[in-house]
Write an enzyme that holds these catalytic residues in place. Structure first.
Site, PDB file in Angstrom:
ATOM      1  N   GLU A   1      -1.726   2.527  10.040  1.00  5.88           N
ATOM      2  CA  GLU A   1      -1.050   3.646   9.387  1.00  5.88           C
ATOM      3  C   GLU A   1      -1.050   3.435   7.872  1.00  5.88           C
ATOM      4  O   GLU A   1      -0.631   2.392   7.386  1.00  5.88           O
ATOM      5  CB  GLU A   1       0.401   3.739   9.883  1.00  5.88           C
ATOM      6  CG  GLU A   1       1.169   4.854   9.187  1.00  5.88           C
ATOM      7  CD  GLU A   1       2.677   4.815   9.443  1.00  5.88           C
ATOM      8  OE1 GLU A   1       3.095   4.456  10.553  1.00  5.88           O
ATOM      9  OE2 GLU A   1       3.416   5.161   8.510  1.00  5.88           O
TER      10      GLU A   1
ATOM     11  N   SER B   1       2.788   8.487   6.258  1.00  4.31           N
ATOM     12  CA  SER B   1       3.520   9.420   7.100  1.00  4.31           C
ATOM     13  C   SER B   1       3.861  10.627   6.243  1.00  4.31           C
ATOM     14  O   SER B   1       4.129  10.491   5.047  1.00  4.31           O
ATOM     15  CB  SER B   1       4.810   8.799   7.620  1.00  4.31           C
ATOM     16  OG  SER B   1       4.539   7.882   8.646  1.00  4.31           O
TER      17      SER B   1
ATOM     18  N   GLU C   1      14.178  -5.004   6.658  1.00  5.97           N
ATOM     19  CA  GLU C   1      13.715  -5.335   8.010  1.00  5.97           C
ATOM     20  C   GLU C   1      13.402  -6.815   8.081  1.00  5.97           C
ATOM     21  O   GLU C   1      12.753  -7.361   7.189  1.00  5.97           O
ATOM     22  CB  GLU C   1      12.474  -4.493   8.343  1.00  5.97           C
ATOM     23  CG  GLU C   1      12.833  -3.023   8.518  1.00  5.97           C
ATOM     24  CD  GLU C   1      11.656  -2.079   8.264  1.00  5.97           C
ATOM     25  OE1 GLU C   1      10.576  -2.565   7.882  1.00  5.97           O
ATOM     26  OE2 GLU C   1      11.859  -0.862   8.418  1.00  5.97           O
TER      27      GLU C   1
ATOM     28  N   ARG D   1       1.553  -6.893   7.699  1.00  6.47           N
ATOM     29  CA  ARG D   1       1.401  -5.522   7.185  1.00  6.47           C
ATOM     30  C   ARG D   1       2.679  -4.963   6.571  1.00  6.47           C
ATOM     31  O   ARG D   1       2.725  -3.828   6.140  1.00  6.47           O
ATOM     32  CB  ARG D   1       0.883  -4.591   8.277  1.00  6.47           C
ATOM     33  CG  ARG D   1       1.784  -4.524   9.499  1.00  6.47           C
ATOM     34  CD  ARG D   1       1.171  -3.682  10.594  1.00  6.47           C
ATOM     35  NE  ARG D   1       1.556  -2.290  10.502  1.00  6.47           N
ATOM     36  CZ  ARG D   1       1.155  -1.355  11.360  1.00  6.47           C
ATOM     37  NH1 ARG D   1       0.338  -1.652  12.345  1.00  6.47           N
ATOM     38  NH2 ARG D   1       1.566  -0.107  11.234  1.00  6.47           N
ATOM     39  N   HIS D   2       3.754  -5.771   6.552  1.00  8.79           N
ATOM     40  CA  HIS D   2       5.022  -5.304   5.985  1.00  8.79           C
ATOM     41  C   HIS D   2       5.509  -6.208   4.856  1.00  8.79           C
ATOM     42  O   HIS D   2       5.385  -7.419   4.934  1.00  8.79           O
ATOM     43  CB  HIS D   2       6.109  -5.271   7.064  1.00  8.79           C
ATOM     44  CG  HIS D   2       5.870  -4.250   8.120  1.00  8.79           C
ATOM     45  ND1 HIS D   2       5.360  -4.568   9.355  1.00  8.79           N
ATOM     46  CD2 HIS D   2       6.064  -2.908   8.115  1.00  8.79           C
ATOM     47  CE1 HIS D   2       5.249  -3.457  10.080  1.00  8.79           C
ATOM     48  NE2 HIS D   2       5.662  -2.434   9.348  1.00  8.79           N
TER      49      HIS D   2
ATOM     50  N   ARG E   1      -0.412  -1.428   1.370  1.00 11.85           N
ATOM     51  CA  ARG E   1      -1.099  -1.226   2.661  1.00 11.85           C
ATOM     52  C   ARG E   1      -2.499  -0.662   2.416  1.00 11.85           C
ATOM     53  O   ARG E   1      -3.482  -1.108   3.008  1.00 11.85           O
ATOM     54  CB  ARG E   1      -0.264  -0.266   3.509  1.00 11.85           C
ATOM     55  CG  ARG E   1      -0.739   0.020   4.914  1.00 11.85           C
ATOM     56  CD  ARG E   1      -0.432  -1.065   5.906  1.00 11.85           C
ATOM     57  NE  ARG E   1       0.960  -1.352   6.148  1.00 11.85           N
ATOM     58  CZ  ARG E   1       1.763  -0.697   6.990  1.00 11.85           C
ATOM     59  NH1 ARG E   1       1.297   0.340   7.673  1.00 11.85           N
ATOM     60  NH2 ARG E   1       3.000  -1.087   7.178  1.00 11.85           N
TER      61      ARG E   1
ATOM     62  N   ARG F   1      13.130  -2.368   2.100  1.00 10.86           N
ATOM     63  CA  ARG F   1      13.545  -2.304   3.505  1.00 10.86           C
ATOM     64  C   ARG F   1      14.019  -3.682   3.932  1.00 10.86           C
ATOM     65  O   ARG F   1      13.295  -4.666   3.786  1.00 10.86           O
ATOM     66  CB  ARG F   1      12.372  -1.879   4.380  1.00 10.86           C
ATOM     67  CG  ARG F   1      11.923  -0.499   4.000  1.00 10.86           C
ATOM     68  CD  ARG F   1      10.733  -0.008   4.797  1.00 10.86           C
ATOM     69  NE  ARG F   1      10.332   1.251   4.193  1.00 10.86           N
ATOM     70  CZ  ARG F   1       9.734   2.242   4.824  1.00 10.86           C
ATOM     71  NH1 ARG F   1       9.440   2.124   6.093  1.00 10.86           N
ATOM     72  NH2 ARG F   1       9.430   3.352   4.191  1.00 10.86           N
TER      73      ARG F   1
HETATM   74  P1  ATP Z   1       4.955   1.134   9.912  1.00 19.46           P
HETATM   75  O1  ATP Z   1       5.019   1.977  11.188  1.00 19.46           O
HETATM   76  O2  ATP Z   1       3.573   0.678   9.572  1.00 19.46           O
HETATM   77  O3  ATP Z   1       5.986   0.069   9.880  1.00 19.46           O
HETATM   78  P2  ATP Z   1       6.583   3.176   8.702  1.00 19.46           P
HETATM   79  O4  ATP Z   1       6.249   4.343   9.576  1.00 19.46           O
HETATM   80  O5  ATP Z   1       7.845   2.463   8.928  1.00 19.46           O
HETATM   81  O6  ATP Z   1       5.358   2.123   8.725  1.00 19.46           O
HETATM   82  P3  ATP Z   1       6.895   5.003   6.488  1.00 19.46           P
HETATM   83  O7  ATP Z   1       8.357   5.075   6.356  1.00 19.46           O
HETATM   84  O8  ATP Z   1       6.212   6.098   7.179  1.00 19.46           O
HETATM   85  O9  ATP Z   1       6.503   3.610   7.179  1.00 19.46           O
HETATM   86  O10 ATP Z   1       6.291   4.741   5.015  1.00 19.46           O
HETATM   87  C1  ATP Z   1       5.141   5.377   4.501  1.00 19.46           C
HETATM   88  C2  ATP Z   1       4.023   4.374   4.223  1.00 19.46           C
HETATM   89  O11 ATP Z   1       4.479   3.289   3.421  1.00 19.46           O
HETATM   90  C3  ATP Z   1       3.481   3.705   5.472  1.00 19.46           C
HETATM   91  O12 ATP Z   1       2.536   4.509   6.097  1.00 19.46           O
HETATM   92  C4  ATP Z   1       2.878   2.440   4.913  1.00 19.46           C
HETATM   93  O13 ATP Z   1       1.628   2.696   4.288  1.00 19.46           O
HETATM   94  C5  ATP Z   1       3.860   2.063   3.816  1.00 19.46           C
HETATM   95  N1  ATP Z   1       4.882   1.127   4.279  1.00 19.46           N
HETATM   96  C6  ATP Z   1       5.940   1.396   5.063  1.00 19.46           C
HETATM   97  N2  ATP Z   1       6.697   0.321   5.283  1.00 19.46           N
HETATM   98  C7  ATP Z   1       6.116  -0.683   4.611  1.00 19.46           C
HETATM   99  C8  ATP Z   1       6.424  -2.066   4.438  1.00 19.46           C
HETATM  100  N3  ATP Z   1       7.487  -2.592   5.007  1.00 19.46           N
HETATM  101  N4  ATP Z   1       5.610  -2.798   3.665  1.00 19.46           N
HETATM  102  C9  ATP Z   1       4.521  -2.251   3.082  1.00 19.46           C
HETATM  103  N5  ATP Z   1       4.181  -0.964   3.210  1.00 19.46           N
HETATM  104  C10 ATP Z   1       4.949  -0.179   3.968  1.00 19.46           C
HETATM  105 MG    MG Z   2       5.424   6.042   9.155  1.00 19.17          MG
END
Ligand code: ATP
Ligand code: MG
Length: 423
Positions: free
Chosen positions: A346, A349, A212, A218-219, A397, A210
């Site tokens: 989280e 999802s 971002e 946490r990311h 995570r 990603r």
């Molecule tokens: P968050 O709201 O915490 O940014 P997200 O809703 O964008 O997460 P999802 O697309 O739902 O993330 O991804 C599924 C799972 O993968 C998340 O619940 C989390 O455990 C993990 N995850 C998502 N983005 C990241 C990231 N940038 N770095 C590490 N783990 C991630």
């Molecule tokens: Mg999510």
């Protein structure tokens, strides 16, 4: 002579052994010198004296910490030491000397800032704490696979280079792909759906990228996900699978990694589960005076759920349709999408997906996405696609929360974040 691992020394009392490993400490008591040696299975005190061969008695002081040596010696009982025995050294030889000074201290006697430890991750990996984290992560990976095979799912591998964004929304990294531009995948969503619509129950350990720009604890910009997808299943069914999966993994870590958990000061409990509608969570947060966006949980709300439901996987389901991606199945004014919150964050999802091509086109349009870019994806549901559901669980995570680490970078061997591309 064959190498003996340190964990097997207890079965070799009175015998001569060959040990290979790293030096964590040298202590000099003039008549004898102690070398603390460790390998992947533990550490042990060994004792040299004037008759030691190889590296001469006097030169032992010059062996730098973290150097790799081999030694031959006899295992002797020594009830006063914390091991209960020690190795009387016959000979020592150097295999690979470590340069000095060490840029980070793997003995953890002094604390090094995480950035510096990550700059020298290869040396940080000599530290027992760091090793314990990744030994546990290895067991998490093993647990996931064991659970899934037991569940009757099959493992698949899916592409990371894609031609068009699979989800819309998040920023993706672009790469040059011959004459074209391609993207690095942010999830395997669309592929795992195609697989569920043919092979029924599949899982994968997928690397997601990603682009971002945020820099949070946490990311990551590169992370690993446990993905699961099942045909003829709805959101409720895959939430049950997730609970069982997490419980299986936690139980396995508690059984197989007792020593490592204890060393990290982590006490684990097998979590229970709780189901709350998004609406119910809104009510709770209103009462608690915590603000929340209309279609999403705030970080503060996630934290609060962790406090209100300790040691519980909290499923927030019947999520507002606007707050979920186009591929999530509508359900009245809400959706069959959910998030799972554990320890105040989280972890997952998931949800039931749209399997009807007509409805999928509608949902794509509602999200302002270009139908042409999703042609192959839409087509994949035209030739016998059953209802299906699934989820994605973030490995780093999950590891971070399980072990109470305060930064997700502690839970990935070689982090890729906004600023870090090396080592
Ligand atoms: P968050 O709201 O915490 O940014 P997200 O809703 O964008 O997460 P999802 O697309 O739902 O993330 O991804 C599924 C799972 O993968 C998340 O619940 C989390 O455990 C993990 N995850 C998502 N983005 C990241 C990231 N940038 N770095 C590490 N783990 C991630
Ligand atoms: Mg999510």
């Amino acid at each position: 002579m064959e190498r003996t691992l340190i964990k097997d020394l207890k079965d070799n009392i009175g015998k001569e052994v060959l040990l290979k490993g790293w030096v964590s400490e040298i202590r000099n008591l003039s008549k004898v010198k102690f070398i603390i040696l460790y390998d992947r299975t533990g550490d042990i005190q060994s004792v040299a004296n004037k008759t030691t061969e190889g590296v001469s008695f006097n030169a032992i002081d010059d062996i730098s910490k973290e150097s790799v040596i081999e030694l031959i010696g006899t295992v002797k009982e020594h009830p006063e030491s914390r091991w209960g025995f020690e190795v009387l050294i016959k000979s020592v030889s150097m295999i690979a000397a470590a340069e000095t000074p060490l840029p980070v201290d793997p003995s953890e006697k002094s604390q090094t800032h995480i950035d510096k430890r990550l700059d020298y991750r290869f040396l940080d990996l000599h530290s027992k704490r760091t090793q314990n984290i990744f030994k546990i992560q290895s067991t998490i990976l093993q647990g996931f696979r064991e659970f899934m095979y037991q569940e009757g799912a099959m493992e698949v591998t899916l592409p990371s280079i894609i031609g068009a964004s699979s989800e819309g929304g998040t920023d993706l990294f672009t790469i040059k792909y011959f004459e074209k531009q391609a993207l690095l995948s942010q999830s395997c969503q669309l592929y795992k759906q195609m697989l569920a619509c043919s092979m029924e129950k599949i899982f994968t350990v997928f690397t997601a990228w990603r682009a971002e720009k945020h820099n949070t604890v946490r990311h990551l910009n590169e992370s690993r996900q446990f993905d699961y997808e099942e045909a003829f299943a709805d959101d409720k069914r895959v939430m049950t699978v997730l609970t069982q999966c997490v419980q299986f993994i936690v139980k396995k870590v508690m059984e197989d990694r007792k020593k490592e958990l204890e060393s990290l000061g982590v006490e684990l409990q097998v979590p229970g589960e709780e189901y709350l509608t998004f609406e119910k969570v809104q009510e709770i947060m209103k009462k608690e005076g915590i603000e929340m966006p209309a279609h999403d949980l705030s970080g503060e709300a996630e934290k609060k759920l962790g406090v209100l439901y300790p040691n519980t996987i909290v499923y927030v389901h019947d999520w507002p349709l606007e707050g979920k991606p186009f591929y999530i199945m509508p359900h009245g004014k809400n959706s069959k999408g959910f998030d799972a919150i554990w320890k105040g964050m989280e972890i997952t999802s998931g949800g039931q997906r749209v399997h009807d091509p007509k409805l999928l086109e509608e949902r794509l349009k509602a999200h302002g996405l270009d139908l042409a870019a999703f042609k192959d994806y839409i087509n994949s549901f035209r030739y016998g696609a059953p209802p299906h559901a699934g989820w994605g669980l973030g490995l780093e995570r999950f590891t971070m929360l399980m072990l109470g680490l305060d930064n997700i970078r502690e839970a990935v061997l070689f982090p890729r974040d906004r600023d870090r591309l090396t080592p």
